[in-house]
Design a protein around this motif. Sequence first.
Motif, mmCIF file in Angstrom:
data_model
loop_
_atom_site.group_PDB
_atom_site.id
_atom_site.type_symbol
_atom_site.label_atom_id
_atom_site.label_comp_id
_atom_site.label_asym_id
_atom_site.label_seq_id
_atom_site.Cartn_x
_atom_site.Cartn_y
_atom_site.Cartn_z
ATOM 1 N N TYR A 112 0.887 -1.150 0.000
ATOM 2 C CA TYR A 112 0.000 0.000 0.000
ATOM 3 C C TYR A 112 0.934 1.211 0.000
ATOM 4 N N PHE B 40 2.048 5.379 -0.814
ATOM 5 C CA PHE B 40 1.550 6.745 -0.683
ATOM 6 C C PHE B 40 2.645 7.731 -1.080
ATOM 7 N N PHE C 80 -3.460 1.179 -3.871
ATOM 8 C CA PHE C 80 -3.780 -0.036 -3.129
ATOM 9 C C PHE C 80 -3.821 -1.237 -4.054
ATOM 10 N N GLY D 213 -4.929 -4.412 11.853
ATOM 11 C CA GLY D 213 -5.048 -3.062 11.334
ATOM 12 C C GLY D 213 -3.718 -2.537 10.850
ATOM 13 N N ALA D 214 -3.647 -1.257 10.604
ATOM 14 C CA ALA D 214 -2.424 -0.684 10.062
ATOM 15 C C ALA D 214 -1.358 -0.589 11.144
ATOM 16 N N ASN E 83 -7.329 4.014 14.616
ATOM 17 C CA ASN E 83 -5.869 4.003 14.740
ATOM 18 C C ASN E 83 -5.309 5.400 14.906
ATOM 19 N N TYR F 59 -4.254 0.882 18.307
ATOM 20 C CA TYR F 59 -5.381 0.361 17.539
ATOM 21 C C TYR F 59 -6.720 0.724 18.155
ATOM 22 N N SER G 187 -6.049 7.016 11.367
ATOM 23 C CA SER G 187 -6.545 6.287 10.191
ATOM 24 C C SER G 187 -7.660 5.339 10.609
ATOM 25 N N THR H 243 -9.561 1.557 10.363
ATOM 26 C CA THR H 243 -9.111 0.167 10.364
ATOM 27 C C THR H 243 -9.542 -0.586 9.121
ATOM 28 N N LEU I 112 -10.273 -2.579 5.947
ATOM 29 C CA LEU I 112 -9.303 -3.140 5.032
ATOM 30 C C LEU I 112 -9.281 -2.349 3.735
ATOM 31 N N GLY I 113 -8.131 -2.076 3.253
ATOM 32 C CA GLY I 113 -7.989 -1.359 1.989
ATOM 33 C C GLY I 113 -7.849 0.133 2.149
ATOM 34 N N ASP I 114 -7.900 0.615 3.352
ATOM 35 C CA ASP I 114 -7.752 2.058 3.526
ATOM 36 C C ASP I 114 -6.778 2.329 4.661
ATOM 37 N N TYR I 115 -5.529 2.512 4.333
ATOM 38 C CA TYR I 115 -4.529 2.806 5.355
ATOM 39 C C TYR I 115 -4.041 4.239 5.265
#
Lengths: 116, 114
Positions: free
Chosen positions: A32, A34, A51, A100-101, B31, B50, B94, B96, B98-101
């Motif tokens: 991912y 940026f 992504f 999570g991230a 997050n 988290y 941010s 949590t 999925l696909g968006d960090y």
Amino acid sequence: AQSVTQPDIHITVSEGASLELRCNYSYGATPYLFWYVQSPGQGLQLLLKYFSGDTLVQGIKGFEAEFKRSQSSFNLRKPSVHWSDAAEYFCAVAGYSGGGADGLTFGKGTHLIIQP
Amino acid sequence: DVKVTQSSRYLVKRTGEKVFLECVQDMDHENMFWYRQDPGLGLRLIYFSYDVKMKEKGDIPEGYSVSREKKERFSLILESASTNQTSMYLCASSRTSLGDYEQYFGPGTRLTVT
């Protein structure tokens, strides 16, 4: 662990000329990615992100970036720079676990100078 | 618009003082992150969280601690400030999902320790 390399610490470009800022990443899975920009005295603003899907990504302010898996690169481009583009540019990769991230890993940045 | 605010833009503290840097986000993000930014080194992750009362060490946690008692607030604590902690500190948040960090950053706090 992931890593990001921005090989150019400083780049000088004439106003109106094209721009390419290089970014190489190291990450074991689908990355991912940026690009952020930081103007003097400001926080970070997201220019664009990748992504999945189309490997050519369009962002704000006329910027675009191309993801090349074979070269582990995510270079930022702009066809014609403006004096207001002078700033610090950061490439970043997101690590993630199941929860999570895990935070972004940033390159050390490229300082862009625009010549009149 | 997502908004991440930091309590101070500039802060000057003395060596040995206990320092609190506060960060608040208004988008109900799970997050939250603290980074420090130094010339030639880019941004480095100190701690992240988290969820409320959860915290994880980043790449450079030594000399720092964090607190997250409410979802929208994430505090960075320097228990005994030292001159090598003079830096720009950036907070981010941010989702949590999925696909968006994507992380949203605050304006930063420039801390000087004398």
